[in-house]
Motif scaffolding. Structure first.
Motif, PDB file in Angstrom:
ATOM      1  N   ASN A   1      42.567  43.578  43.712  1.00 62.60           N
ATOM      2  CA  ASN A   1      41.309  43.393  45.286  1.00 62.60           C
ATOM      3  C   ASN A   1      40.881  44.375  45.120  1.00 62.60           C
ATOM      4  OD1 ASN A   1      41.972  41.997  47.920  1.00 62.60           O
ATOM      5  ND2 ASN A   1      43.205  43.797  47.887  1.00 62.60           N
ATOM      6  N   GLN A   2      41.000  45.790  44.482  1.00 63.44           N
ATOM      7  CA  GLN A   2      40.497  47.150  44.517  1.00 63.44           C
ATOM      8  C   GLN A   2      38.941  46.527  44.787  1.00 63.44           C
ATOM      9  OE1 GLN A   2      42.220  49.705  46.034  1.00 63.44           O
ATOM     10  NE2 GLN A   2      40.023  49.914  46.453  1.00 63.44           N
ATOM     11  N   LEU A   3      38.464  46.367  43.063  1.00 65.22           N
ATOM     12  CA  LEU A   3      37.368  45.856  42.519  1.00 65.22           C
ATOM     13  C   LEU A   3      36.917  44.762  43.513  1.00 65.22           C
ATOM     14  CD1 LEU A   3      37.725  45.315  38.953  1.00 65.22           C
ATOM     15  CD2 LEU A   3      36.399  47.207  39.639  1.00 65.22           C
ATOM     16  N   LYS A   4      36.978  43.736  44.248  1.00 64.88           N
ATOM     17  CA  LYS A   4      36.768  43.654  45.463  1.00 64.88           C
ATOM     18  C   LYS A   4      36.236  43.920  46.303  1.00 64.88           C
ATOM     19  CE  LYS A   4      38.776  41.229  48.036  1.00 64.88           C
ATOM     20  NZ  LYS A   4      38.235  41.361  49.801  1.00 64.88           N
ATOM     21  N   SER A   5      36.872  45.265  46.833  1.00 62.61           N
ATOM     22  CA  SER A   5      37.454  46.051  47.772  1.00 62.61           C
ATOM     23  C   SER A   5      35.632  47.394  47.870  1.00 62.61           C
ATOM     24  CB  SER A   5      38.572  46.880  48.773  1.00 62.61           C
ATOM     25  OG  SER A   5      39.591  45.197  49.204  1.00 62.61           O
ATOM     26  N   ASP A   6      36.227  47.661  46.763  1.00 66.05           N
ATOM     27  CA  ASP A   6      34.908  48.442  46.178  1.00 66.05           C
ATOM     28  C   ASP A   6      33.592  47.901  45.688  1.00 66.05           C
ATOM     29  OD1 ASP A   6      36.854  50.722  46.398  1.00 66.05           O
ATOM     30  OD2 ASP A   6      37.462  50.569  43.957  1.00 66.05           O
ATOM     31  N   ARG A   7      33.377  46.580  46.017  1.00 68.48           N
ATOM     32  CA  ARG A   7      31.860  46.029  45.653  1.00 68.48           C
ATOM     33  C   ARG A   7      31.835  45.736  44.618  1.00 68.48           C
ATOM     34  NH1 ARG A   7      29.115  47.060  51.422  1.00 68.48           N
ATOM     35  NH2 ARG A   7      30.482  46.033  52.837  1.00 68.48           N
ATOM     36  N   ALA A   8      32.239  45.729  43.347  1.00 70.96           N
ATOM     37  CA  ALA A   8      31.887  45.741  42.519  1.00 70.96           C
ATOM     38  C   ALA A   8      31.141  44.849  41.893  1.00 70.96           C
ATOM     39  CB  ALA A   8      33.460  45.989  41.651  1.00 70.96           C
ATOM     40  N   LEU A   9      30.287  44.984  40.676  1.00 67.43           N
ATOM     41  CA  LEU A   9      29.096  43.749  40.461  1.00 67.43           C
ATOM     42  C   LEU A   9      29.733  44.584  38.469  1.00 67.43           C
ATOM     43  CD1 LEU A   9      25.979  45.765  41.513  1.00 67.43           C
ATOM     44  CD2 LEU A   9      27.319  44.080  42.261  1.00 67.43           C
ATOM     45  N   ILE A  10      29.320  43.065  38.340  1.00 71.64           N
ATOM     46  CA  ILE A  10      29.417  42.168  36.843  1.00 71.64           C
ATOM     47  C   ILE A  10      28.139  42.820  36.092  1.00 71.64           C
ATOM     48  CG2 ILE A  10      30.314  40.563  35.091  1.00 71.64           C
ATOM     49  CD1 ILE A  10      32.620  41.337  37.035  1.00 71.64           C
ATOM     50  N   ASN A  11      27.621  43.879  36.197  1.00 74.55           N
ATOM     51  CA  ASN A  11      26.368  44.125  34.569  1.00 74.55           C
ATOM     52  C   ASN A  11      26.639  43.265  33.213  1.00 74.55           C
ATOM     53  OD1 ASN A  11      26.067  45.852  36.753  1.00 74.55           O
ATOM     54  ND2 ASN A  11      27.774  46.984  36.487  1.00 74.55           N
TER      55      ASN A  11
ATOM     56  N   PHE B   1      33.755  50.075  34.022  1.00 77.27           N
ATOM     57  CA  PHE B   1      34.703  49.928  33.316  1.00 77.27           C
ATOM     58  C   PHE B   1      33.966  49.037  32.265  1.00 77.27           C
ATOM     59  CE2 PHE B   1      36.675  50.039  36.991  1.00 77.27           C
ATOM     60  CZ  PHE B   1      37.261  51.987  36.716  1.00 77.27           C
ATOM     61  N   PRO B   2      34.927  49.137  31.011  1.00 81.36           N
ATOM     62  CA  PRO B   2      34.067  47.750  29.195  1.00 81.36           C
ATOM     63  C   PRO B   2      34.383  46.866  29.894  1.00 81.36           C
ATOM     64  CG  PRO B   2      35.211  49.102  28.326  1.00 81.36           C
ATOM     65  CD  PRO B   2      35.263  50.052  29.544  1.00 81.36           C
ATOM     66  N   LEU B   3      33.619  45.721  30.199  1.00 83.39           N
ATOM     67  CA  LEU B   3      34.063  44.190  30.198  1.00 83.39           C
ATOM     68  C   LEU B   3      34.306  43.306  28.418  1.00 83.39           C
ATOM     69  CD1 LEU B   3      34.160  41.552  32.502  1.00 83.39           C
ATOM     70  CD2 LEU B   3      31.368  41.689  32.040  1.00 83.39           C
ATOM     71  N   THR B   4      35.137  42.589  28.482  1.00 86.54           N
ATOM     72  CA  THR B   4      35.989  42.238  27.690  1.00 86.54           C
ATOM     73  C   THR B   4      34.722  40.486  27.507  1.00 86.54           C
ATOM     74  OG1 THR B   4      37.856  43.206  27.762  1.00 86.54           O
ATOM     75  CG2 THR B   4      37.377  41.296  25.941  1.00 86.54           C
ATOM     76  N   ILE B   5      33.695  40.557  26.257  1.00 85.29           N
ATOM     77  CA  ILE B   5      32.673  39.523  26.180  1.00 85.29           C
ATOM     78  C   ILE B   5      33.160  39.123  24.496  1.00 85.29           C
ATOM     79  CG2 ILE B   5      30.736  38.416  26.015  1.00 85.29           C
ATOM     80  CD1 ILE B   5      30.143  41.109  27.637  1.00 85.29           C
ATOM     81  N   THR B   6      33.853  37.854  24.088  1.00 86.97           N
ATOM     82  CA  THR B   6      34.265  36.914  23.197  1.00 86.97           C
ATOM     83  C   THR B   6      32.588  36.474  22.210  1.00 86.97           C
ATOM     84  OG1 THR B   6      34.152  35.042  23.822  1.00 86.97           O
ATOM     85  CG2 THR B   6      36.341  36.355  24.094  1.00 86.97           C
ATOM     86  N   LYS B   7      32.907  36.725  21.431  1.00 89.80           N
ATOM     87  CA  LYS B   7      31.311  36.108  20.487  1.00 89.80           C
ATOM     88  C   LYS B   7      31.221  34.649  21.072  1.00 89.80           C
ATOM     89  CE  LYS B   7      34.381  33.285  16.340  1.00 89.80           C
ATOM     90  NZ  LYS B   7      34.827  33.702  15.101  1.00 89.80           N
ATOM     91  N   ASP B   8      31.836  33.754  21.669  1.00 89.00           N
ATOM     92  CA  ASP B   8      30.838  32.404  21.868  1.00 89.00           C
ATOM     93  C   ASP B   8      30.941  32.522  23.440  1.00 89.00           C
ATOM     94  OD1 ASP B   8      32.371  30.920  19.800  1.00 89.00           O
ATOM     95  OD2 ASP B   8      34.259  30.978  20.923  1.00 89.00           O
ATOM     96  N   GLN B   9      30.719  34.227  24.253  1.00 88.52           N
ATOM     97  CA  GLN B   9      30.265  35.026  24.946  1.00 88.52           C
ATOM     98  C   GLN B   9      31.767  34.193  26.210  1.00 88.52           C
ATOM     99  OE1 GLN B   9      25.625  35.167  24.318  1.00 88.52           O
ATOM    100  NE2 GLN B   9      26.170  34.117  24.979  1.00 88.52           N
ATOM    101  N   ARG B  10      32.893  34.461  26.370  1.00 92.24           N
ATOM    102  CA  ARG B  10      32.966  34.023  26.966  1.00 92.24           C
ATOM    103  C   ARG B  10      33.587  35.610  28.318  1.00 92.24           C
ATOM    104  NH1 ARG B  10      39.916  32.119  27.562  1.00 92.24           N
ATOM    105  NH2 ARG B  10      39.957  33.078  29.426  1.00 92.24           N
ATOM    106  N   LEU B  11      33.372  35.718  29.136  1.00 98.01           N
ATOM    107  CA  LEU B  11      33.836  36.566  29.707  1.00 98.01           C
ATOM    108  C   LEU B  11      35.492  36.768  30.782  1.00 98.01           C
ATOM    109  CD1 LEU B  11      30.648  36.321  31.881  1.00 98.01           C
ATOM    110  CD2 LEU B  11      30.894  37.414  29.539  1.00 98.01           C
ATOM    111  N   PHE B  12      35.447  38.075  30.310  1.00 98.66           N
ATOM    112  CA  PHE B  12      37.025  37.946  30.732  1.00 98.66           C
ATOM    113  C   PHE B  12      37.090  39.167  31.548  1.00 98.66           C
ATOM    114  CE2 PHE B  12      38.480  36.312  26.388  1.00 98.66           C
ATOM    115  CZ  PHE B  12      40.099  35.638  26.957  1.00 98.66           C
ATOM    116  N   LEU B  13      37.251  38.562  32.908  1.00 96.76           N
ATOM    117  CA  LEU B  13      37.193  39.500  34.266  1.00 96.76           C
ATOM    118  C   LEU B  13      38.440  39.780  34.594  1.00 96.76           C
ATOM    119  CD1 LEU B  13      34.583  37.448  36.368  1.00 96.76           C
ATOM    120  CD2 LEU B  13      34.404  39.637  34.022  1.00 96.76           C
TER     121      LEU B  13
END
Length: 207
Positions: free
Chosen positions: A87-97, A71-83
């Motif tokens: 719970n499903q992402l946690k269970s699936d051991r997701a990674l932030i790339n 899934f695409p990660l939303t990142i602002t020009k100030d480099q804020r990460l919108f996460l």
């Protein structure tokens, strides 16, 4: 001692030269912090994650991935990460790339308690609610990732990009950068106005 204002979590502890490079971080660590926010059901404050631009650390893009999905990660020009809080992402051991450009050992992710939205005019009751919710959230975050102390915040930081004019009732105050509104001021004012809405409202802790 006072509550910590800004948590600088050195999660990108890598060495390298100035070049674009992918970095992967476990989603679970972010989820545990977001879980503390979700438990409190805060109306006016939130927890923000961002990658500091200090030392030339630039984020070009980002994704959230599991073994099956991306899934695409939303990142602002100030480099804020919108996460997302998922719970499903946690269970699936997701990674932030993150595709990062700069000296990798200088990159860091910061975590900050702040007001969800900002505007040009506040009644005293709303500012008091913001400060109360910040105190409550900071209490809940004890131990994530460091221990906090019980003293309440000293006030609010109002951060601006440019020079602005601030009005506390009938008092006119020129501001350049950041204005620290003490709890004493907050408890005595009726209305606070600014010529431009603050970029960020965050807790102020006195040393």
């Amino acid at each position: 001692m006072k509550k910590q204002l800004l948590l600088s979590c050195i999660l990108l502890g890598l060495t390298g030269v100035s070049q674009a490079a992918p970095i992967s971080l476990e989603y679970q660590g972010f989820y545990q912090r977001l879980k503390q926010v979700n438990k409190g059901n805060y109306q006016l404050v939130e927890l923000a994650f961002s990658v500091s631009k200090a030392n030339g650390c630039l984020v070009n893009s980002g994704t959230i991935t599991t073994e099956k999905d991306s899934f695409p990660l939303t990142i602002t020009k100030d480099q804020r990460l919108f996460l997302p809080y998922d719970n499903q992402l946690k269970s699936d051991r997701a990674l932030i790339n993150l595709e990062v450009e700069g000296k990798l050992d200088a990159c860091a992710i910061s975590m900050q308690v702040r007001a969800k939205n900002t505007k040009q005019e506040y009644e005293q009751s709303e500012l008091l609610q913001i400060s109360d919710e910040m105190n409550a959230l900071l209490d809940r975050l004890q131990g994530f990732p460091m221990r906090y102390f019980a003293a309440d915040i000293a006030g609010l930081n109002l951060e601006f990009n440019d020079d602005v004019t601030l009005y506390i009732d009938d008092k006119v105050i020129p501001v350049s950068g950041t204005y620290r509104l003490s709890m004493q001021q907050l408890n005595n004012l009726k209305v606070l106005k600014t010529s431009v809405a603050p970029k960020v409202i965050s807790p102020w802790t006195a040393k």
